[in-house]
Design an enzyme around this catalytic site. Structure first.
Site, PDB file in Angstrom:
ATOM      1  N   GLY A  91      42.933  37.171  43.282  1.00 12.28           N
ATOM      2  CA  GLY A  91      44.055  37.651  42.470  1.00 12.28           C
ATOM      3  C   GLY A  91      43.635  38.528  41.304  1.00 12.28           C
ATOM      4  O   GLY A  91      44.416  38.738  40.376  1.00 12.28           O
ATOM      5  N   HIS A  98      36.675  39.164  33.335  1.00 14.14           N
ATOM      6  CA  HIS A  98      37.407  38.528  32.232  1.00 14.14           C
ATOM      7  C   HIS A  98      37.693  37.091  32.577  1.00 14.14           C
ATOM      8  O   HIS A  98      37.886  36.727  33.740  1.00 14.14           O
ATOM      9  CB  HIS A  98      38.698  39.279  31.918  1.00 14.14           C
TER      10      HIS A  98
HETATM   11  P1  AMP Z   1      43.579  39.312  36.508  1.00 15.96           P
HETATM   12  O1  AMP Z   1      44.818  39.242  37.351  1.00 15.96           O
HETATM   13  O2  AMP Z   1      42.768  38.061  36.540  1.00 15.96           O
HETATM   14  O3  AMP Z   1      42.763  40.548  36.822  1.00 15.96           O
HETATM   15  O4  AMP Z   1      44.072  39.398  35.015  1.00 15.96           O
HETATM   16  C1  AMP Z   1      44.331  40.595  34.349  1.00 15.96           C
HETATM   17  C2  AMP Z   1      45.144  40.231  33.150  1.00 15.96           C
HETATM   18  O5  AMP Z   1      45.124  41.308  32.244  1.00 15.96           O
HETATM   19  C3  AMP Z   1      46.619  39.929  33.443  1.00 15.96           C
HETATM   20  O6  AMP Z   1      46.910  38.585  33.069  1.00 15.96           O
HETATM   21  C4  AMP Z   1      47.354  40.954  32.594  1.00 15.96           C
HETATM   22  O7  AMP Z   1      48.536  40.434  32.029  1.00 15.96           O
HETATM   23  C5  AMP Z   1      46.319  41.303  31.552  1.00 15.96           C
HETATM   24  N1  AMP Z   1      46.468  42.609  30.941  1.00 15.96           N
HETATM   25  C6  AMP Z   1      46.658  43.805  31.557  1.00 15.96           C
HETATM   26  N2  AMP Z   1      46.712  44.807  30.658  1.00 15.96           N
HETATM   27  C7  AMP Z   1      46.530  44.237  29.442  1.00 15.96           C
HETATM   28  C8  AMP Z   1      46.482  44.747  28.105  1.00 15.96           C
HETATM   29  N3  AMP Z   1      46.618  46.055  27.825  1.00 15.96           N
HETATM   30  N4  AMP Z   1      46.279  43.864  27.098  1.00 15.96           N
HETATM   31  C9  AMP Z   1      46.157  42.554  27.348  1.00 15.96           C
HETATM   32  N5  AMP Z   1      46.186  42.021  28.582  1.00 15.96           N
HETATM   33  C10 AMP Z   1      46.377  42.846  29.616  1.00 15.96           C
END
Ligand code: AMP
Ligand code: ZN
Length: 112
Positions: A91, A98
């Site tokens: 996912g 991160h």
């Molecule tokens: P993943 O699905 O594990 O790759 O998580 C990526 C996360 O990044 C998601 O929970 C998004 O809501 C978050 N995200 C995307 N863009 C930003 C942003 N500009 N600032 C903070 N969080 C973000």
């Protein structure tokens, strides 16, 4: 490099910097899945957990230790969840390693 989290690490895209060291940064998730939802990243670009090598084990350990520290700062005394989505099946949507730190709500298992 056209990477969202590299831009956040560099300060090109502003975020609330909840925790920061030379190599790590924590900031709130823009689309929170829990009352506390913090992302922790290494500032250096690693495309995913699967793209790290055993040589990066100390960095990964410090990433986990930082999550514990932020959890304490956020007073997640009732517990919390740490998630590292990896690759398509995991996912992962942002291609920069991160760690999600989620808390202040009860989370079931298995995840939906
Ligand atoms: P993943 O699905 O594990 O790759 O998580 C990526 C996360 O990044 C998601 O929970 C998004 O809501 C978050 N995200 C995307 N863009 C930003 C942003 N500009 N600032 C903070 N969080 C973000
Ligand atoms: Zn990056």
């Amino acid at each position: 490099m056209d990477c969202l989290f590299c831009k956040i690490a560099a300060g090109t895209i502003p975020v609330t910097r909840l925790y920061e060291t030379d190599e790590l940064l924590a900031f709130p998730d823009i689309n929170p899945q829990a009352p506390v939802h913090v992302l922790l990243i290494p500032k250096a670009h690693h495309a995913s957990l699967a793209h790290t090598s055993p040589a990066e084990a100390p960095l990964l350990g410090r990433l986990l230790a930082a999550a514990i520290e932020v959890a304490r700062e956020q007073k997640l005394d009732g517990g919390y969840r740490v998630v590292i989505n990896t690759g398509d099946d995991g996912g992962q949507t942002v291609g920069h390693l991160h760690l999600h730190l989620l808390g202040k709500r009860h989370m079931g298992w298995p995840p939906g």
